[in-house]
Structures are given as C-alpha cells and as structure tokens.
Design a protein around this motif. Structure first.
Motif, mmCIF file in Angstrom:
data_model
loop_
_atom_site.group_PDB
_atom_site.id
_atom_site.type_symbol
_atom_site.label_atom_id
_atom_site.label_comp_id
_atom_site.label_asym_id
_atom_site.label_seq_id
_atom_site.Cartn_x
_atom_site.Cartn_y
_atom_site.Cartn_z
ATOM 1 N N GLU A 95 80.773 -6.252 -62.703
ATOM 2 C CA GLU A 95 79.544 -6.881 -63.194
ATOM 3 C C GLU A 95 78.463 -5.826 -63.359
ATOM 4 O O GLU A 95 78.386 -4.885 -62.562
ATOM 5 C CB GLU A 95 79.049 -7.945 -62.197
ATOM 6 N N GLN A 96 77.652 -6.023 -64.365
ATOM 7 C CA GLN A 96 76.529 -5.125 -64.559
ATOM 8 C C GLN A 96 75.297 -5.751 -63.923
ATOM 9 O O GLN A 96 75.023 -6.935 -64.120
ATOM 10 C CB GLN A 96 76.297 -4.863 -66.042
ATOM 11 N N LYS A 97 74.607 -4.970 -63.141
ATOM 12 C CA LYS A 97 73.402 -5.436 -62.456
ATOM 13 C C LYS A 97 72.265 -4.471 -62.774
ATOM 14 O O LYS A 97 72.472 -3.283 -62.957
ATOM 15 C CB LYS A 97 73.633 -5.466 -60.945
ATOM 16 N N THR A 98 71.080 -5.014 -62.777
ATOM 17 C CA THR A 98 69.896 -4.195 -62.974
ATOM 18 C C THR A 98 69.252 -3.993 -61.614
ATOM 19 O O THR A 98 69.011 -4.954 -60.881
ATOM 20 C CB THR A 98 68.907 -4.883 -63.921
ATOM 21 N N THR A 99 69.014 -2.751 -61.275
ATOM 22 C CA THR A 99 68.365 -2.458 -59.998
ATOM 23 C C THR A 99 66.879 -2.781 -60.098
ATOM 24 O O THR A 99 66.281 -2.679 -61.163
ATOM 25 C CB THR A 99 68.543 -0.976 -59.599
ATOM 26 N N SER A 100 66.342 -3.188 -58.968
ATOM 27 C CA SER A 100 64.906 -3.486 -58.961
ATOM 28 C C SER A 100 64.150 -2.239 -58.499
ATOM 29 O O SER A 100 64.735 -1.299 -57.983
ATOM 30 C CB SER A 100 64.619 -4.659 -58.031
ATOM 31 N N GLY A 101 62.877 -2.252 -58.686
ATOM 32 C CA GLY A 101 62.065 -1.118 -58.258
ATOM 33 C C GLY A 101 61.268 -0.554 -59.404
ATOM 34 O O GLY A 101 61.140 -1.146 -60.479
ATOM 35 N N LYS A 102 60.749 0.613 -59.158
ATOM 36 C CA LYS A 102 59.863 1.276 -60.101
ATOM 37 C C LYS A 102 60.590 1.667 -61.393
ATOM 38 O O LYS A 102 60.069 1.496 -62.484
ATOM 39 C CB LYS A 102 59.301 2.507 -59.392
ATOM 40 N N ASP A 103 61.828 2.196 -61.261
ATOM 41 C CA ASP A 103 62.616 2.592 -62.427
ATOM 42 C C ASP A 103 63.910 1.771 -62.466
ATOM 43 O O ASP A 103 64.948 2.222 -61.974
ATOM 44 C CB ASP A 103 62.964 4.088 -62.355
ATOM 45 N N ALA B 1 67.413 0.306 -63.409
ATOM 46 C CA ALA B 1 68.544 0.914 -64.104
ATOM 47 C C ALA B 1 69.702 -0.076 -64.113
ATOM 48 O O ALA B 1 69.813 -0.935 -63.239
ATOM 49 C CB ALA B 1 68.959 2.204 -63.407
ATOM 50 N N LEU B 2 70.583 0.078 -65.073
ATOM 51 C CA LEU B 2 71.746 -0.772 -65.192
ATOM 52 C C LEU B 2 72.903 -0.101 -64.453
ATOM 53 O O LEU B 2 73.238 1.053 -64.727
ATOM 54 C CB LEU B 2 72.085 -0.965 -66.670
#
Length: 153
Positions: A32-40, A42-43
């Motif tokens: 699965e592709q997830k998007t990281t949370s935070g300032k930048d 990323a996938l």
C-alpha cells in the motif's frame, strides 16, 4: 491406513501439496502507498499482511496434507507408498528449524552438540583390549629406611 486417494496415486501430487504448505506458511501481503505526515509529506510503500507468516511444524504440515493425526502422518512416513516424499518434507522442516538456531549463541551450541561436538573435555579411559602391566613388590630381606633418622653413617 486411510489417506487421501490422490496421495496413493502420485508422489508428484503429494510433493506438490508439501510445496504448497511451505508457500502457505509464508503468509500473504499486499503493498500500500501511504503519505507520511509532517512538514515534508512523502509517498511511501508499505507491506500490509493479509495473513501473517506461520512457523513450519510437523503437525501443521500433517493437517495441511489432510492427515487425521501426527501418528497417522508418521506411520505413512515409515511405511506408506510415498514415504520418501514425506521424509523429504520433514527434512525441509528440520532445515527451517536449523536456520533459526543460529540466531542465538545457545542455538549454535545446541546445533553443535547435536552434530556430535562436546563442550567438556573427554578423559580417555584405558583400553580393555591393551596389555596390562602388573607390578609385584617383593621383600628382599633389607627393609628400606623410613626416614633420615634411621640411616647410620
């Protein structure tokens, strides 16, 4: 001994079922592709288990192959029509166990002892087939002095 009819017909089918058991215990997953949370953000791609991997066991393999008990599996392994195929399956299980032994020092010690190594020094016992030395003490008449005080110059 009652066993599935397809095993009695073909060793290849039994070997294929054993292969399927080892593939089954590897578990199944999808990515699965997830998007990281935070300032930048990323996938990232992440492995998600649909069915967790399992440990290989004799009982698990016996159940997967359709045996009613471990005893039935072992009896077929000893005298069944395709006993060599089950022996090879058991050997694959042992190989899986052995590969895990090397993860800890105690596992390595256990493996070496199983292979005949010994962690205690061996004391060699005299051979019973060798020659025996017999010592006989004879009194010649003169008795040796027991101490220096008994000696006269």
């Amino acid at each position: 001994m009652k066993i599935h009819a397809y095993y009695s017909k073909s060793a290849a089918i039994l070997a294929h079922r054993i292969d399927k058991y080892f593939k089954y215990i590897d578990g199944t997953f999808h990515m699965e592709q997830k998007t990281t949370s935070g300032k930048d953000p990323a996938l990232t791609t992440q492995k998600v288990w649909d069915r967790e991997p399992e440990t290989a066991t004799i009982a698990g393999m016996a159940l997967f192959l359709g045996f009613s008990s471990k005893q039935q599996f072992e009896a077929y392994e000893v005298s069944g029509k395709h006993a060599d195929v089950l022996k090879r399956g058991r050997l694959r299980l042992e190989a899986a166990y052995e590969s895990r032994l090397y993860q800890t020092p105690t596992g390595v010690i256990f493996a070496l002892k199983t292979l005949g190594w010994n962690d205690k020094p061996e004391i060699q016992k005299p051979s019973k087939t060798g020659k025996t030395l017999q010592v006989e003490i004879r009194n010649t008449g003169l008795i040796p002095a027991g101490s220096e005080k008994e000696v006269m110059l």
